[in-house]
Design a protein around this motif. Structure first.
Motif, mmCIF file in Angstrom:
data_model
loop_
_atom_site.group_PDB
_atom_site.id
_atom_site.type_symbol
_atom_site.label_atom_id
_atom_site.label_comp_id
_atom_site.label_asym_id
_atom_site.label_seq_id
_atom_site.Cartn_x
_atom_site.Cartn_y
_atom_site.Cartn_z
ATOM 1 N N LEU A 280 46.112 2.015 78.578
ATOM 2 C CA LEU A 280 44.835 2.061 77.875
ATOM 3 C C LEU A 280 44.053 3.324 78.211
ATOM 4 O O LEU A 280 43.311 3.854 77.374
ATOM 5 C CB LEU A 280 43.995 0.829 78.225
ATOM 6 C CG LEU A 280 44.389 -0.481 77.541
ATOM 7 C CD1 LEU A 280 43.642 -1.648 78.172
ATOM 8 C CD2 LEU A 280 44.088 -0.408 76.055
ATOM 9 N N ASN A 281 44.214 3.825 79.449
ATOM 10 C CA ASN A 281 43.461 4.994 79.886
ATOM 11 C C ASN A 281 44.227 6.298 79.714
ATOM 12 O O ASN A 281 43.637 7.373 79.806
ATOM 13 C CB ASN A 281 43.064 4.852 81.368
ATOM 14 C CG ASN A 281 42.134 3.671 81.579
ATOM 15 O OD1 ASN A 281 41.339 3.351 80.711
ATOM 16 N ND2 ASN A 281 42.245 3.025 82.734
ATOM 17 N N ASN A 285 49.275 5.775 74.855
ATOM 18 C CA ASN A 285 48.918 4.842 73.797
ATOM 19 C C ASN A 285 48.619 5.543 72.480
ATOM 20 O O ASN A 285 47.951 4.986 71.614
ATOM 21 C CB ASN A 285 47.713 4.006 74.218
ATOM 22 C CG ASN A 285 46.470 4.864 74.409
ATOM 23 O OD1 ASN A 285 46.568 6.082 74.544
ATOM 24 N ND2 ASN A 285 45.312 4.210 74.416
ATOM 25 N N SER A 289 48.285 1.064 69.146
ATOM 26 C CA SER A 289 46.843 0.835 69.009
ATOM 27 C C SER A 289 46.274 0.176 70.253
ATOM 28 O O SER A 289 46.951 -0.611 70.934
ATOM 29 C CB SER A 289 46.569 -0.054 67.788
ATOM 30 O OG SER A 289 47.124 -1.333 67.985
ATOM 31 N N SER A 290 45.036 0.511 70.536
ATOM 32 C CA SER A 290 44.363 -0.101 71.687
ATOM 33 C C SER A 290 44.177 -1.602 71.480
ATOM 34 O O SER A 290 44.160 -2.375 72.442
ATOM 35 C CB SER A 290 43.002 0.569 71.913
ATOM 36 O OG SER A 290 43.170 1.938 72.211
ATOM 37 N N LYS A 291 44.029 -2.019 70.226
ATOM 38 C CA LYS A 291 43.876 -3.447 69.945
ATOM 39 C C LYS A 291 45.105 -4.226 70.385
ATOM 40 O O LYS A 291 44.990 -5.314 70.971
ATOM 41 C CB LYS A 291 43.635 -3.636 68.445
ATOM 42 C CG LYS A 291 43.426 -5.078 68.028
ATOM 43 C CD LYS A 291 43.183 -5.189 66.529
ATOM 44 C CE LYS A 291 43.005 -6.640 66.119
ATOM 45 N NZ LYS A 291 42.783 -6.771 64.652
#
Length: 668
Positions: A280-281, A285, A289-291
């Motif tokens: 995520l960081n 990614n 997607s972050s979702k």
């Protein structure tokens, strides 16, 4: 014509029963009604073994012998027929008025809906991957799957058939012994008639007059114990004889990862939570997607969220002081009702004397009050009598007002919280340690297995626990909980996109068919029991048993041995509806709790599905097994599990708290 061995066994048993009946007939000088009752019982057993429908056999024999009992006295044939028909109507009406039986079609409907949701494939796949490193993992996964699915459905034939189609080929391909594989499937499929919610316990409760709620609470731990003994046997056999249950290969344990996870560099053995946080960081990614990553992280953190919620709720419950209801304003009748005799305001006054009524006798010649007594009494200040010090009190002592103590108590409010007990902190520490270990070993492979369990194992577990918990903790009656379970099965079938008109139609038809069979069995059993008691058969059996001068232990051994033997030719429904009305009246004479006896019977009746020649589980499995699996191999595989069932009965007898602790804690 060659006759199979099981047919020889059945014919031999029928010949033995017939011989015993003939011996009884010719050994007595005069046939009493009690002897006719025993003759009726033996004829019913032989007729059922010959294949006649159980319910209608019971009704036919019951009506025929009831007519004989009524007509054996001074009653005419027409009068005896009228009484027999009246008995039939009364017994049928009493059975139909038993509201406990309403839960049977609802539980059966829930079972058929869950069966048709096609959960068992996903359930078995996820469990055998989750238990991949346990010795005999396929066998253990089969037992857990059977226990969960049989508990949710309660349909032994459906569970054994489905597991025979699903698990047996995989176990044979993995090199498992045919006998061990057959024994695991047949024994595991029978757990549904013991672990609540069980139709067997409802039938026993309605027959014996025992609370179904207490039976459910009492059967929970014996059912878990029996399933645990099965699992322990498989693990021990896998250790002692590895050739019987080889471990899974790396290819069989392989779980493919989704493409988005492989895109961020995920591997099977890599730790899941730190990798998802880094993704995520980081820059990995970009293609994911972050979702999606947040969704995967949320699934991984579900156990921690659930643990936090349970810990918070448990802490609130452990530290909250339940206020005790006090009723200080209430006083005993007559207390505090000091009314001044001189005041006539309110209350009931003595009616004024009327002329011609009864008057007080004249006081002439009686001892009179001194002349100044009334004046002195009138001069006394109001309340002086109340303020007078008690005998022996100091003259200058000041009396505390009467309302001072309640006022002081009201001034100090009662505590609403208390420190948590040491057991709470120990349980919290153990749970926290388990959570830390879980996340320490949570790799991406285990995360995928956990997601498979979320979609297969946990929905069934929630359904079972919600139904069982609402019954055990008194939130709902068995009928209400069965309705909730049926609605839950409806939702499960809809969630897995299996809720079609055909599925509903078939489930309703099978539910009606099963429920009608059970209800007709109850009607036939009620008529048969009434005829048996009318003939004096129950009294004859009771006299015979009591004449043996048995102790409590000897009576329990005798009854369980008889039920074990009856399980060979008869099914559990026939044993309960025919023979439980004979055993139940004897329990008071030996000081046996009907609840405890019911738990022993429920454990014992597991053997009714495993004991030849009417071992229905064996025939269910044989119908779907490969051709090289013989019926003798299936019977041989079931024998060790029958021994485990006997061991479970002994353990329950030696340690009754296994079954009686939970009902005593909850209801007594």
């Amino acid at each position: 014509m060659k006759i199979r061995k099981e047919l020889w066994f059945g014919f031999s048993l029928m010949a033995l029963i017939g011989g015993a009946a003939l011996t009884m007939v010719f050994s007595v000088d005069t046939m009493t009604n009690g002897h006719y009752g025993l003759l009726m019982l033996s004829l019913v057993v032989v007729a059922i073994m010959l294949g006649f429908p159980t319910a209608f056999t019971l009704m036919g024999m019951g009506m025929m012998f009831a007519f004989f009992a009524y007509h054996s006295g001074t009653q005419t044939a027409a009068g005896a027929m009228q009484q027999t028909l009246d008995l039939m109507v009364q017994r049928a009406f009493s059975v139909m008025g038993n509201d406990v039986l309403i839960s049977i079609p609802l539980f059966v409907f829930m079972g058929y809906l869950v069966e048709r949701a096609n959960l068992i494939d996903k359930l078995f796949r996820s469990l055998h991957l989750a238990l991949a490193r346990v010795p005999g993992s396929l066998g253990v996964a089969t037992l857990v799957t059977c226990a969960v699915f049989a508990t949710a459905t309660g349909i032994v034939g459906a569970v054994v058939t489905l597991m025979g189609l699903l698990a047996l080929p995989q176990m044979l391909r993995a090199g498992y012994d045919v006998r061990l594989s057959a024994g695991v499937i047949t024994a595991g499929g029978c757990l549904g008639i013991l672990i609540p919610p069980s139709v067997l316990l409802i039938v026993y409760g309605a027959t014996a007059g025992v609370s179904v709620v207490q039976l459910y609470a009492g059967a929970f731990f014996p059912g878990i114990m029996l399933a645990g003994l099965y699992i322990l046997y498989v693990i021990v056999m896998a250790k002692i004889k590895p050739a019987w249950a080889p471990p899974l290969t790396a290819a069989q344990r392989f779980v493919p990862l989704p493409a988005p996870l492989t895109a961020i560099g995920a591997t099977g053995e890599r730790s899941a939570v730190p990798s998802l946080i880094k993704a995520l960081n980081g820059k990995r990614n970009q293609d994911v997607s972050s979702k999606y990553l947040l969704g995967q992280l949320g699934i991984a953190l579900l156990p921690a969220i659930l643990f936090a919620a349970v810990a918070f709720a448990s802490y609130q419950s452990a530290t909250t002081v339940v206020p005790v209801e006090t009723y200080e304003e209430l006083q005993p009748m007559g207390a505090g009702s000091t009314v001044d005799e001189n005041t006539d305001e309110g209350g009931l006054a003595e009616p004024e004397a009327e002329e011609g009524g009864l008057a007080a006798p004249p006081s002439d010649g009686a001892v009179a009050e001194p002349p100044g007594a009334q004046a002195d009494a009138a001069a006394e200040p109001p309340g002086a009598e109340k303020e007078a010090p008690a005998a022996g009190a100091a003259p200058d002592a000041v009396a505390e007002p009467a309302a001072a103590a309640p006022a002081a108590a009201a001034a100090e409010p009662a505590a609403t919280t208390k420190p948590a007990s040491m057991s709470f902190w120990i349980g919290l520490a153990v749970g926290l340690l388990a959570l830390v270990i879980f996340y320490a070993i949570l790799s991406f492979t285990r995360l995928e297995v956990f997601k498979m369990l979320l979609s297969s194992f946990f929905p069934l577990l929630v359904l079972i626990l919600s139904v069982l918990g609402s019954i055990v903790f008194g939130l709902a009656t068995p009928t209400e909980a069965a309705a909730v379970g049926a609605f839950g099965g409806f939702l499960l079938a809809a969630a897995y996109r299996q809720l079609t008109f055909g599925v509903i139609k078939e489930s309703v038809f099978l539910t009606a068919k099963t429920s009608a069979m059970v209800c007709w069995l109850f009607v036939g059993s009620a008529i048969f029991s009434a005829a048996f008691a009318l003939l004096g058969g129950q009294e004859l059996v009771e006299t015979w048993v009591l004449s043996m001068n048995l102790s409590k232990t000897e009576f329990l051994i005798l009854s369980q041995v008889l039920i074990f033997i009856l399980g060979w030719p008869l099914e559990w429904t026939e044993i309960i509806v025919i023979f439980m009305p004979i055993f139940i009246p004897l329990l008071d004479n030996f000081g046996v709790d009907p609840l405890f006896f019911g738990l022993l019977v429920a454990l014992n009746l597991q053997t009714a599905f495993l004991s030849p020649p009417v071992a229905m589980s064996a025939f269910y499995l044989k119908g779907v097994a490969p051709k090289h699996v013989t019926l003798n191999q299936i019977f041989a595989g079931m024998l060790p599990f029958m021994g485990i069932q006997i061991l479970a009965i002994v353990l329950l007898y030696q340690f009754p708290a296994i079954g009686l602790w939970l009902p005593q804690v909850l209801y007594r």
